[in-house]
Scaffold this motif. Structure first.
Motif, mmCIF file in Angstrom:
data_model
loop_
_atom_site.group_PDB
_atom_site.id
_atom_site.type_symbol
_atom_site.label_atom_id
_atom_site.label_comp_id
_atom_site.label_asym_id
_atom_site.label_seq_id
_atom_site.Cartn_x
_atom_site.Cartn_y
_atom_site.Cartn_z
ATOM 1 N N ASP A 294 0.863 -1.189 0.000
ATOM 2 C CA ASP A 294 0.000 0.000 0.000
ATOM 3 C C ASP A 294 0.892 1.229 0.000
ATOM 4 O OD1 ASP A 294 -2.101 -1.743 2.317
ATOM 5 O OD2 ASP A 294 -2.307 -1.593 0.138
ATOM 6 N N VAL A 295 0.770 2.015 -1.045
ATOM 7 C CA VAL A 295 1.703 3.114 -1.275
ATOM 8 C C VAL A 295 0.929 4.386 -1.601
ATOM 9 C CG1 VAL A 295 3.493 3.915 -2.882
ATOM 10 C CG2 VAL A 295 3.508 1.569 -2.107
ATOM 11 N N ASP A 296 1.451 5.513 -1.154
ATOM 12 C CA ASP A 296 0.905 6.813 -1.548
ATOM 13 C C ASP A 296 1.670 7.280 -2.792
ATOM 14 O OD1 ASP A 296 0.561 10.071 0.155
ATOM 15 O OD2 ASP A 296 -0.181 9.323 -1.768
ATOM 16 N N VAL A 297 1.116 6.988 -3.951
ATOM 17 C CA VAL A 297 1.788 7.336 -5.209
ATOM 18 C C VAL A 297 1.945 8.851 -5.276
ATOM 19 C CG1 VAL A 297 1.566 7.296 -7.725
ATOM 20 C CG2 VAL A 297 0.976 5.273 -6.390
ATOM 21 N N PRO A 326 -2.575 6.413 -11.259
ATOM 22 C CA PRO A 326 -3.085 7.655 -10.658
ATOM 23 C C PRO A 326 -2.346 7.979 -9.367
ATOM 24 C CG PRO A 326 -4.662 5.862 -10.424
ATOM 25 C CD PRO A 326 -3.543 5.333 -11.241
ATOM 26 N N GLY A 328 -1.910 9.200 -5.395
ATOM 27 C CA GLY A 328 -2.585 8.983 -4.121
ATOM 28 C C GLY A 328 -2.440 7.570 -3.592
ATOM 29 N N PRO A 329 -2.960 7.335 -2.380
ATOM 30 C CA PRO A 329 -2.849 6.019 -1.757
ATOM 31 C C PRO A 329 -3.597 4.953 -2.543
ATOM 32 C CG PRO A 329 -3.371 7.690 -0.113
ATOM 33 C CD PRO A 329 -3.504 8.337 -1.446
ATOM 34 N N GLN A 330 -2.945 3.807 -2.685
ATOM 35 C CA GLN A 330 -3.560 2.684 -3.387
ATOM 36 C C GLN A 330 -2.762 1.429 -3.122
ATOM 37 O OE1 GLN A 330 -2.635 3.325 -7.892
ATOM 38 N NE2 GLN A 330 -2.330 5.270 -6.834
ATOM 39 N N HIS A 331 -3.362 0.327 -3.478
ATOM 40 C CA HIS A 331 -2.738 -0.980 -3.331
ATOM 41 C C HIS A 331 -2.094 -1.368 -4.654
ATOM 42 C CE1 HIS A 331 -2.258 -4.974 -1.563
ATOM 43 N NE2 HIS A 331 -2.590 -5.466 -2.737
#
Lengths: 530, 422
Positions: A294-297, A326, A328-331
């Motif tokens: 889980d990273v905040d792109v 995109p 923002g945070p995502q898996h």
């Protein structure tokens, strides 16, 4: 029959005065005859000796038989003695619980202690057997497949042994400077290319254990070099591919690494002590086993020409794909995480941006790997590396280097990439991806980094018609499983219970192998430290 | 007497029961009724304690779901399957849903009925790779993202990399460095003619940082759009991530005044007015207007491990004066508007902070907010209630009103913007 017990009295209560108090029926004259076997009428029968019997020894229990009159020394009629034969009173409870027997053997506390020790020993044996079985089942095969894939120097043309920086039997970081070649391939999963992948990453990590100097010396994949076996001029990434021969993947990697090591020494005079090769699909598998990250792109990522070389088995090594990640945070799963860290077209700031993203993913991944559920997945993570990571280093050596790496001040790590424009130049044809060494600059960089007398085969070096054999070289040897693995298993798993990163325990070895993989994938020493 | 003798056993049993509750995943904010199985095989749960008005749309494992309350119970309906769905947007009349369908190298802008029927493509991004020797091949594929409806339901605005082509549809890629102008910009189409060759450009992005995100209309302001702009500072090492408000028709009114690229080097400009400061490493993003169009919620990246949701008012009448050149200091009217636009930023109110907060949205009546958060390595949808002080007009979160809506077990798509209708 008259109850024998009925008239029984405790000797202390009312000492009997005669035998009759014990229930003995005074015999009639007739009974006496019956009892004694004589008839009073038979004068032929000799008279019985009327001497009172010898005084019996005092009994420990007055309840055994009604012998009080004997004890008192009074003469006892024969019949009454005879009458006393048999169980005329119940068996009496002995003093101390045993009838007339003195206890022998260990005291109770000793018996209990001994029993506990025996139980503990049994448990220990079972546990040892279980741990050994667990290690063999979950770690041994994978560790043995990954590590210890040694290549050794061939004898030189004059018959002398090939050079080595390390004395035999010496610990890896106790001697002189050690140079480890890190090789990375990113098209190993492609159809037709799984057998002979290119090595896009060719980076030498040089460690001086005495001064603790660490350098990372990268040679671009497109650098033209001379193959010491064929004298062919080709790109460095193709050297690995050309050397990739053998029956199985491990042997092909060993042979390919051997040729890469030999080529670097032949072209630049840099002796390589060992190697590690990583295929990118191993990185993908590790992340997927960990459940993704889980990273905040940091910002939207767009790339029209990302190499489509992972999970594309029917493609070619020249395929591309498009990316749009995109912000923002995502898996991210394994493939997505790899895309996020590899794409170089999405950042105005190029490699600097890539480094920041790599740090992000590594931090997220290592946080996930540190969760309790992941500790149990260490065997699975290790198996992900099988086929995607090979090294000549042994398990102890890997852990030793990993532990050393964590103590390094990153600000003091020297980094050199001998590429254009300072160290190499491109060919005249813009379609030609080859680059050629600027030897003066490269020799200076080698001297500064490795503290050796440098060498550089430049474009002018074309050994046309030369039949001279290669000057030394590397040959792959069949690796043998790590010795002492059984002892390591027990020690290592016991160490695991202390949650310490001791040398050579399988979990520590797994972590150190992961660190090694990250260093190669990200071409960064920091990757092994996060 | 026997109970007294075995009291320790009863205590142990009670403790075990409590522990077992924890192992079974009991959530302290309700019980999760398993209603669906996600793409990863895990059961998806909906909290039976949650209560809200209207309908929530979100994607899990890139399937579109609608959650609503029916007779006091939560009703989860799966609207799509077997296609990769992102960014649902429901029309103002509630009858249609615009969304993005993703493929490997491109995306389609799609439309369907609110019940999931009648899916059809509005614009397809499908293209191909064209050889471009000696350079890498050129792709004619296109991305689409984050559609948003105009208030009259006649237009859709969206993000796309249509801009990488010139007016004649030819590829226009600069050789040499590794950076291409592929960043997504903002466009508008009419539902009467969705497949127009060149949609109207309504906002431009800056080279090299990915372009724009989070575009929507300002409610009750048909001539204002809001979006997040990503760019690098003048040193080209630190990011500037700002919220911008713009007139969607400014570019079409003054076509020669604006162009995508990098305005710091004089090569480009855009009509956007900054609502948040242009400060390196300050990252304000994901704006969501309140139903009355007077306030926005947005997220701020406080650090590598912390994000917050803020709320601030938005000024009126700040996009009417075009800026023709960013560097013209005599563009006083525009500068005055810019100051006016930035002033409310100092009134920003922090509502909550967590490590991976993202995509906050308002309820249609403005009393609740929904957002996506990550707990125990999984993203889920959360709800909380807003209260507004009648005297001061200051918003705050109602105490103990935060509740987790989903137990998606790793299936929730945090990067796909959710939607809330009445």
């Amino acid at each position: 029959m008259k109850d024998q017990f009925k008239h029984m009295q405790r000797p202390s209560d009312n000492p009997p005065q005669d035998a009759n108090a014990y229930g003995a029926t005074p015999p009639s004259s007739e009974r006496r005859g019956l009892l004694s076997g004589w008839s009073s009428q038979d004068n032929s029968i000799p008279q019985r000796d009327s001497t009172p019997p010898a005084r019996a020894a005092p009994d420990t229990s007055p309840w055994d038989h009604p012998a009080s009159s004997v004890e008192r020394g009074q003469p006892q009629p024969y019949y009454s003695t005879y009458a006393r034969a048999g169980p005329t009173s119940p068996p009496q409870p002995p003093k101390g619980g045993k009838r007339g027997r003195k206890k022998r053997g260990l005291p109770n506390w000793a018996r209990i202690t001994l029993s506990v020790l025996m139980i503990l020993c049994s448990v220990g044996l079972v546990a040892f057997g279980g741990l050994y079985w667990y290690y063999q089942t979950n770690y041994a095969d994978a560790l043995n497949a990954i590590t210890g894939n040694k290549v050794t120097p061939r004898p030189n043309a004059n018959g002398t042994a090939g050079a080595t920086n390390q004395a035999a039997g010496q610990k890896i970081l106790s001697g002189k400077r050690i140079n480890i070649l890190l090789l990375g391939s990113d098209n190993d999963g492609k159809k037709g290319n799984d057998v002979t992948p290119l090595a896009q990453t060719n980076m030498i990590v040089s460690i001086d254990p005495q001064t603790k100097d660490i350098s990372m010396f990268s040679i671009p994949r497109d650098m033209v070099v001379t193959n010491p076996q064929t004298f062919e001029r080709l790109k460095l990434d193709e050297v690995f591919s050309n050397g990739s021969t053998g029956r199985d993947k491990a042997e092909r990697v060993r042979n390919a690494a051997a040729l890469s090591m030999e080529t670097i020494e032949y072209n630049y005079g840099i002796h390589i002590d060992d190697y590690a090769w990583v295929g990118l699909d191993g990185f993908v598998k590790v992340i997927d086993t960990a459940g993704g990250v889980d990273v905040d792109v940091l910002h939207p990522m767009v790339d029209d020409n990302y190499p489509d070389d992972v999970n594309n088995p029917n493609g070619k090594n020249t395929d591309f794909k498009r990316l749009y990640i995109p912000a923002g945070p995502q898996h991210l799963n394994g493939v997505e995480a790899l895309e996020y860290v590899r794409t170089r077209h999405s950042d105005l700031i190029g490699d600097f941006g890539r480094t920041v993203r790599q740090q992000q993913v590594l931090s997220a991944l290592k946080s996930r790997l540190a969760t309790p559920e992941m500790i149990g997945k260490a065997p699975e993570l290790l198996k992900d590396l099988v086929g995607s990571l090979y090294t000549g280093l042994g398990q102890d050596e890997i852990v030793e280097i990993g532990n050393f790496a964590r103590t390094v001040d990153l600000n003091k790590v020297k980094r050199v990439t001998v590429g254009p424009p300072d160290y190499a130049y491109a060919g005249k044809d813009p379609a030609d991806a080859h680059i050629y060494p600027t030897c003066a600059a490269i020799k200076q960089a080698i001297a500064d980094t490795f503290k050796i007398t440098p060498k550089c085969l430049d474009e002018a070096y074309i050994p046309v018609g030369s039949t001279a054999p290669p000057q030394g070289g590397m040959v792959a040897v069949t690796s043998s499983p790590a010795s002492g693995s059984q002892a390591v298993a027990w020690l290592g798993l016991a160490a695991l219970m202390n949650a310490g990163r001791n040398s050579a325990d399988p979990v520590s070895a797994t972590h150190s192998l992961l660190d090694l993989m990250f260093m190669v994938v990200f071409e960064s020493f920091e990757a092994g430290q996060v | 007497m026997k109970m007294k003798q075995h009291w320790h056993l009863y205590v142990a049993l009670a403790l075990m029961t409590l522990l077992l509750q924890g192992c079974l995943g009991g959530d302290n904010s309700g019980n999760f009724q398993d209603t669906n199985r996600g793409g990863n095989g895990q059961q998806i749960g909906i909290n039976d304690q949650v209560s809200f008005k209207g309908k929530l749309y979100f994607t899990m494992n890139h399937d579109l779901y609608r959650l609503s309350m029916q007779a006091g119970k939560q009703n989860l309906v799966k609207l799509t399957s077997n296609i990769d769905v992102r960014d649902p947007a429901v029309s103002p009349d509630g009858r249609k849903i615009a969304f993005v369908r993703r493929d490997k190298n491109y995306a389609d802008l799609m439309l369907m009925d609110a019940n999931g029927n009648n899916k059809h493509v509005l614009r397809s991004g499908k293209g191909r790779y064209i050889p471009n020797n000696p350079y890498p091949p050129i792709s004619t594929d296109r991305w689409y993202a984050q559609p948003s409806w105009s208030e009259d339901g006649k237009n859709l605005i969206f993000l796309s990399d249509l801009g990488k082509s010139d007016a004649y549809g030819n590829a226009h890629i600069h050789p040499g460095p590794d950076t291409f102008m592929l960043d997504l910009l903002a466009y508008k189409i009419s539902l009467d003619n969705p497949n127009v060759t060149w949609p109207q450009a309504i906002a431009y992005g800056t080279l090299g940082d990915g372009g724009l995100r989070d575009i929507t209309y300002r409610p009750h302001h048909p001539n204002q759009i809001i979006y997040t702009n990503y760019s690098y500072d003048s040193t080209q090492t630190r990011q500037l991530i700002q919220l911008m408000l713009a007139d969607p028709d400014a570019i079409s009114k003054y076509p020669d005044a604006y162009a995508p690229g990098d305005p710091k080097f004089g090569s480009a400009d855009d009509p956007g007015v900054a609502l948040t400061p242009e400060t390196p490493d300050l990252a304000n993003m994901q704006p969501a207007f309140s139903p009355d169009g007077m306030n926005i919620m947005y997220t701020r990246r406080e650090s590598a491990t912390l994000r917050s949701i803020y709320l601030m008012p938005v000024a009126e009448n700040i996009t009417g004066v075009p800026r023709f050149n960013r560097h013209l200091t005599n563009n006083q009217a525009f500068q005055a508007n810019q100051q006016k636009a930035l002033a409310p930023y100092n009134q920003s109110l922090k509502l909550l902070s967590k490590s991976l907060l993202t995509n906050p949205i308002w309820s249609p009546d403005g009393t609740q907010i929904a957002y996506v958060d990550n707990t125990n390595n999984t993203f889920d949808l959360w709800l909380t209630t807003l209260v507004k002080d009648p005297k001061t007009g200051v918003y705050s979160l109602k105490q103990d009103s935060t509740i987790r809506v989903t137990n998606a077990q790793g299936n929730f798509d945090a990067e796909s913007r959710p939607f809330w209708t009445s």
